[in-house]
Design a protein around this motif. Structure first.
Motif, PDB file in Angstrom:
ATOM      1  N   GLU A 106       0.822  -1.206   0.000  1.00 26.94           N
ATOM      2  CA  GLU A 106       0.000   0.000   0.000  1.00 26.94           C
ATOM      3  C   GLU A 106       0.855   1.254   0.000  1.00 26.94           C
ATOM      4  N   LEU A 119       2.198   1.758  -3.481  1.00 32.30           N
ATOM      5  CA  LEU A 119       1.170   2.110  -4.471  1.00 32.30           C
ATOM      6  C   LEU A 119       0.382   3.353  -4.081  1.00 32.30           C
ATOM      7  N   ASP A 120       0.840   4.053  -3.061  1.00 30.07           N
ATOM      8  CA  ASP A 120       0.224   5.334  -2.712  1.00 30.07           C
ATOM      9  C   ASP A 120       0.399   6.297  -3.881  1.00 30.07           C
ATOM     10  N   LYS A 121      -0.641   7.049  -4.195  1.00 26.83           N
ATOM     11  CA  LYS A 121      -0.605   7.909  -5.386  1.00 26.83           C
ATOM     12  C   LYS A 121       0.552   8.890  -5.374  1.00 26.83           C
ATOM     13  N   SER A 122       0.973   9.308  -4.184  1.00 28.84           N
ATOM     14  CA  SER A 122       2.089  10.255  -4.108  1.00 28.84           C
ATOM     15  C   SER A 122       3.403   9.625  -4.548  1.00 28.84           C
ATOM     16  N   GLN A 123       3.463   8.280  -4.513  1.00 24.94           N
ATOM     17  CA  GLN A 123       4.683   7.564  -4.913  1.00 24.94           C
ATOM     18  C   GLN A 123       4.708   7.244  -6.406  1.00 24.94           C
ATOM     19  N   LEU A 124       3.547   7.302  -7.034  1.00 28.66           N
ATOM     20  CA  LEU A 124       3.433   6.812  -8.410  1.00 28.66           C
ATOM     21  C   LEU A 124       3.720   7.922  -9.413  1.00 28.66           C
ATOM     22  N   ARG A 182       5.289   9.009 -13.030  1.00 28.09           N
ATOM     23  CA  ARG A 182       5.559   8.441 -14.354  1.00 28.09           C
ATOM     24  C   ARG A 182       7.005   8.754 -14.762  1.00 28.09           C
ATOM     25  N   GLU A 218       3.243   2.459 -15.835  1.00 33.31           N
ATOM     26  CA  GLU A 218       1.890   2.277 -15.326  1.00 33.31           C
ATOM     27  C   GLU A 218       1.806   2.906 -13.935  1.00 33.31           C
ATOM     28  N   ILE A 219       0.860   3.850 -13.757  1.00 37.57           N
ATOM     29  CA  ILE A 219       0.730   4.517 -12.459  1.00 37.57           C
ATOM     30  C   ILE A 219      -0.668   4.381 -11.859  1.00 37.57           C
ATOM     31  N   ASP A 220      -1.519   3.572 -12.475  1.00 43.60           N
ATOM     32  CA  ASP A 220      -2.857   3.356 -11.929  1.00 43.60           C
ATOM     33  C   ASP A 220      -2.777   2.299 -10.823  1.00 43.60           C
ATOM     34  N   PRO A 221      -3.113   2.653  -9.576  1.00 45.11           N
ATOM     35  CA  PRO A 221      -2.983   1.697  -8.468  1.00 45.11           C
ATOM     36  C   PRO A 221      -3.761   0.409  -8.670  1.00 45.11           C
TER      37      PRO A 221
END
Length: 250
Positions: free
Chosen positions: A152, A155-160, A162, A168-171
């Motif tokens: 988790e 895959l937190d949005k702040s870590q993703l 590009r 691929e950045i969609d959790p």
């Protein structure tokens, strides 16, 4: 319980990781975000303790060998490297492509052993390099077998972020990819961390059945097509991973 001065000392040491040159007081202060007066005290203390050395002519600082002695005391990683080295070296000799050994460090993977390709490559990393786990083949292998909290966090949005047009950045999609990776026993990344870099990874398993590392083979596109890499290199990297796993169990 948090000791801020210790954090700042490590922040000073961290600025030397990103450079191969010596750094002066002003550079250390700017790169660490610590005031010049405080940075001077930290540099003096770290030098006195032996973790930094100072060039008497230029008055600049660099990391000392004492840090290597400290890292050498980390037995699990050393044992892993020792067992993996002959396996990766032999596989590198046979396939003539880049082979790496990585471990999970927070939400990143750290490269702890590397045998470069005999051919021209698109990416030239070094031992000690850290990359986001979510967009690398070895990182996905390690995340696929990691605890839920680690996954988790990765895959937190702040870590993703590009890194290429292929990242691929969609959790939700990444969670499905991790499920597939766990089922099939290997992971495949097509230019998601670096343009022109195709990577295939497999897990290293210790005697307790835990995934403790990942091995990966990296090849350049377009010298290798995706279909050719999957067909020829998946068996290779699975064999290497099993070889390292067997060495760990011996």
């Amino acid at each position: 319980m948090f000791v801020a001065s210790v954090e700042k000392a490590f922040r000073v040491l961290d600025v030397f990781k990103a450079t191969k040159s010596e750094l002066g007081l002003s550079e250390v202060a700017a790169k660490s975000g610590i005031g010049k007066s405080a940075a001077q005290r930290f540099l003096y203390t770290l030098q006195t303790l032996g973790y930094l050395t100072q060039n008497p002519a230029s008055k600049t600082f660099r990391l000392s060998s004492k840090l290597f002695e400290l890292s050498a005391s980390y037995v699990p990683e050393n044992l892993l490297r020792e067992k993996a080295e002959p396996v990766l070296e032999e596989a590198n000799r046979r396939c003539e492509e880049t082979l790496n050994l990585t471990i999970l460090d927070g939400t990143d993977v750290t490269y702890i052993l590397r045998f470069p390709s005999k051919h021209v490559v698109s990416v030239n990393l070094t031992v000690g390099t850290r990359l986001p786990a979510f967009c690398t083949a070895p990182g996905r292998i390690l995340l696929a077998h990691a605890e839920a909290g680690t996954v988790e966090a990765a895959l937190d949005k702040s870590q993703l972020v590009r890194r290429t047009e292929h990242t691929e950045i969609d959790p939700a999609k990444l969670r499905e990819i991790l499920k597939q990776v766990r089922r099939q026993g290997y992971s495949f990344c097509n230019q998601e961390a670096f343009l022109g870099d195709i990577s295939i990874a497999a897990p290293v398993v210790n005697s307790s059945g835990d995934v403790v590392a990942a091995v990966n083979v990296a090849v350049p596109y377009p010298r290798w097509s995706i279909a050719k890499a999957q067909r020829q290199l998946v068996p290779v990297i699975k064999d290497v991973a099993e070889g390292v796993s067997a060495a760990l169990r011996s």
